[in-house]
Design a protein around this motif. Structure first.
Motif, PDB file in Angstrom:
ATOM      1  N   GLN A 258      -3.184   5.077  -3.050  1.00  0.00           N
ATOM      2  CA  GLN A 258      -1.889   5.684  -2.744  1.00  0.00           C
ATOM      3  C   GLN A 258      -0.902   5.496  -3.892  1.00  0.00           C
ATOM      4  OE1 GLN A 258      -1.173   3.629   0.977  1.00  0.00           O
ATOM      5  NE2 GLN A 258      -1.834   5.384   2.187  1.00  0.00           N
ATOM      6  N   VAL A 259      -0.891   4.316  -4.494  1.00  0.00           N
ATOM      7  CA  VAL A 259       0.017   4.069  -5.618  1.00  0.00           C
ATOM      8  C   VAL A 259      -0.409   4.901  -6.828  1.00  0.00           C
ATOM      9  CG1 VAL A 259       0.855   2.332  -7.254  1.00  0.00           C
ATOM     10  CG2 VAL A 259       0.708   1.783  -4.814  1.00  0.00           C
TER      11      VAL A 259
ATOM     12  N   ASP B 239       1.162  12.109  -9.205  1.00  0.00           N
ATOM     13  CA  ASP B 239       1.874  13.264  -8.650  1.00  0.00           C
ATOM     14  C   ASP B 239       3.257  13.443  -9.274  1.00  0.00           C
ATOM     15  OD1 ASP B 239      -0.246  13.832  -7.021  1.00  0.00           O
ATOM     16  OD2 ASP B 239       0.684  13.129  -5.157  1.00  0.00           O
ATOM     17  N   PHE B 240       3.922  12.344  -9.565  1.00  0.00           N
ATOM     18  CA  PHE B 240       5.301  12.423 -10.044  1.00  0.00           C
ATOM     19  C   PHE B 240       5.459  12.023 -11.514  1.00  0.00           C
ATOM     20  CE2 PHE B 240       5.483  11.788  -5.444  1.00  0.00           C
ATOM     21  CZ  PHE B 240       6.280  12.864  -5.072  1.00  0.00           C
ATOM     22  N   GLY B 241       4.346  11.827 -12.203  1.00  0.00           N
ATOM     23  CA  GLY B 241       4.427  11.476 -13.620  1.00  0.00           C
ATOM     24  C   GLY B 241       5.237  10.223 -13.862  1.00  0.00           C
TER      25      GLY B 241
ATOM     26  N   PRO C 263       6.632   3.540  -7.002  1.00  0.00           N
ATOM     27  CA  PRO C 263       5.190   3.771  -6.849  1.00  0.00           C
ATOM     28  C   PRO C 263       4.652   3.577  -5.435  1.00  0.00           C
ATOM     29  CG  PRO C 263       5.644   2.508  -8.838  1.00  0.00           C
ATOM     30  CD  PRO C 263       6.914   2.540  -8.041  1.00  0.00           C
ATOM     31  N   LEU C 264       5.406   2.911  -4.546  1.00  0.00           N
ATOM     32  CA  LEU C 264       4.958   2.719  -3.161  1.00  0.00           C
ATOM     33  C   LEU C 264       5.378   3.881  -2.267  1.00  0.00           C
ATOM     34  CD1 LEU C 264       5.783  -1.079  -2.602  1.00  0.00           C
ATOM     35  CD2 LEU C 264       3.621  -0.064  -3.331  1.00  0.00           C
ATOM     36  N   ALA C 265       5.732   5.010  -2.843  1.00  0.00           N
ATOM     37  CA  ALA C 265       6.274   6.138  -2.079  1.00  0.00           C
ATOM     38  C   ALA C 265       5.351   6.632  -0.977  1.00  0.00           C
ATOM     39  CB  ALA C 265       6.599   7.302  -3.026  1.00  0.00           C
ATOM     40  N   TYR C 266       4.043   6.458  -1.117  1.00  0.00           N
ATOM     41  CA  TYR C 266       3.083   6.937  -0.119  1.00  0.00           C
ATOM     42  C   TYR C 266       2.588   5.830   0.811  1.00  0.00           C
ATOM     43  CZ  TYR C 266       2.593  11.218  -2.960  1.00  0.00           C
ATOM     44  OH  TYR C 266       2.816  12.398  -3.647  1.00  0.00           O
TER      45      TYR C 266
ATOM     46  N   LEU D 272       9.057  15.864   3.575  1.00  0.00           N
ATOM     47  CA  LEU D 272      10.030  15.673   2.497  1.00  0.00           C
ATOM     48  C   LEU D 272       9.511  16.204   1.162  1.00  0.00           C
ATOM     49  CD1 LEU D 272      11.379  12.084   3.319  1.00  0.00           C
ATOM     50  CD2 LEU D 272      12.437  14.287   3.809  1.00  0.00           C
ATOM     51  N   GLY D 273       8.199  16.402   1.082  1.00  0.00           N
ATOM     52  CA  GLY D 273       7.612  16.968  -0.120  1.00  0.00           C
ATOM     53  C   GLY D 273       7.257  18.436   0.017  1.00  0.00           C
TER      54      GLY D 273
END
Length: 301
Positions: free
Chosen positions: A33-34, A40-42, A195-198, A254-255
């Motif tokens: 996930q990290v 995904d977000f560079g 980085p813990l967004a997911y 949100l994405g």
């Protein structure tokens, strides 16, 4: 956030081999996930110097731990430095973080800045200190990052934090905004990454319990956590009990933003949508509100 969620059963009461397998699966899931969020977000590029902000809570410990694991096999080369801000709260165990960071051999720095005295002097007794404390902490960390050439500032906010912030802004500030996985600071000098967004908070709590991180509580200052955030967290917890998976669905939404399905004319050109005569400017709001008649086509008056 450093909210500690109850675990279904302590690891010590389960079969050790089964517990080890579960822990390995959880670590693999967190790494995936990290890594996916970073891609995904560079978030991290070759040559980046990443400053991991370490508070002593479960979230930032987990962030540092997973980034160190990913660093060994990452497709790009980057450095990691753990940075903690010692705000001089009474009773803060100053030895805990340095001892832990030395034990794992990571580069680290402790910033010492007495923001506690500032907050207690400015904020009236009984009021929450979190907002001002957060601003002062952010300022100190940003300043240190700039002075030492860090190209990324990594924070430990997770998926549930991001969903909660969205609802806080919706309910209390009347705007659709949240906590982005990657952010350029207002002055354009700092790239902040999450980085813990997911990652679910429950998974972080389980991982921190398995790893045995030396958690430092976020209640040393005696301040009460923001009551609005508590309301939102309580609402989210109830939703998840009644409809498991709902928070994940909201996080994914949100994405997947669709400006044409909302109502912000700054994001979507509603004025031009379906207009028969694009060359003629439409009457403005004043004309509509004042009831000023519009001359029909061909009217010579």
């Amino acid at each position: 956030m450093n909210t500690v969620l109850p675990l279904a059963e302590p690891a010590s009461r389960r079969d050790p081999r089964a517990a080890a397998r579960e822990a390995a699966k959880l670590a693999k899931r967190l790494r995936h996930q990290v890594g996916k969020a970073i891609a995904d977000f560079g978030m991290i590029e070759d040559g980046d110097r990443v400053m991991v902000c370490l508070s002593g809570g479960k979230d930032s410990y987990t962030l540092l731990d997973i980034l160190l694991q990913l660093q060994k096999k990452a497709p790009v080369s980057f450095s990691i430095t753990a940075v903690n801000l010692d705000q001089k709260q009474p009773g803060f165990p100053e030895h805990v973080l340095p001892e832990y960071l030395r034990s794992i051999g990571v580069d680290y720095h402790i910033i010492e800045q007495d923001t506690y005295s500032v907050v207690t002097r400015v904020v009236p007794e009984g009021k929450t200190m979190c907002s001002l404390c957060s601003r002062l902490r952010r300022g100190a960390l940003y300043t240190y990052a700039e002075q030492n050439g860090f190209t990324r500032i990594a924070l430990g906010h997770h998926r549930d934090d991001m969903v909660a912030t969205f609802f806080l802004n919706l309910f209390f500030h009347a705007r659709l905004s949240g906590m982005p996985p990657k952010l350029l600071s207002d002055d354009g000098r700092h790239v902040v990454i999450r980085p813990l967004a997911y990652v679910r908070e429950a998974d972080i709590a389980a991982y921190a319990e398995h790893r045995g991180f030396p958690i430092i509580p976020c209640n040393l200052c005696g301040s009460q956590e923001n009551l609005q955030r508590k309301q939102v967290q309580k609402m989210m917890a109830q939703w998840e009990r009644e409809s498991p998976g709902r928070i994940e669905t909201i996080a994914r939404a949100l994405g997947d933003i669709r400006p044409s399905q909302l109502a912000d004319p700054a994001l979507f050109d509603f004025l031009s949508l379906g207009r028969r005569d694009p060359g003629t400017p439409p009457p403005d709001a004043h004309a509509w509100l004042a009831g000023e008649p519009h001359a029909p086509p061909g009217d010579g008056s």
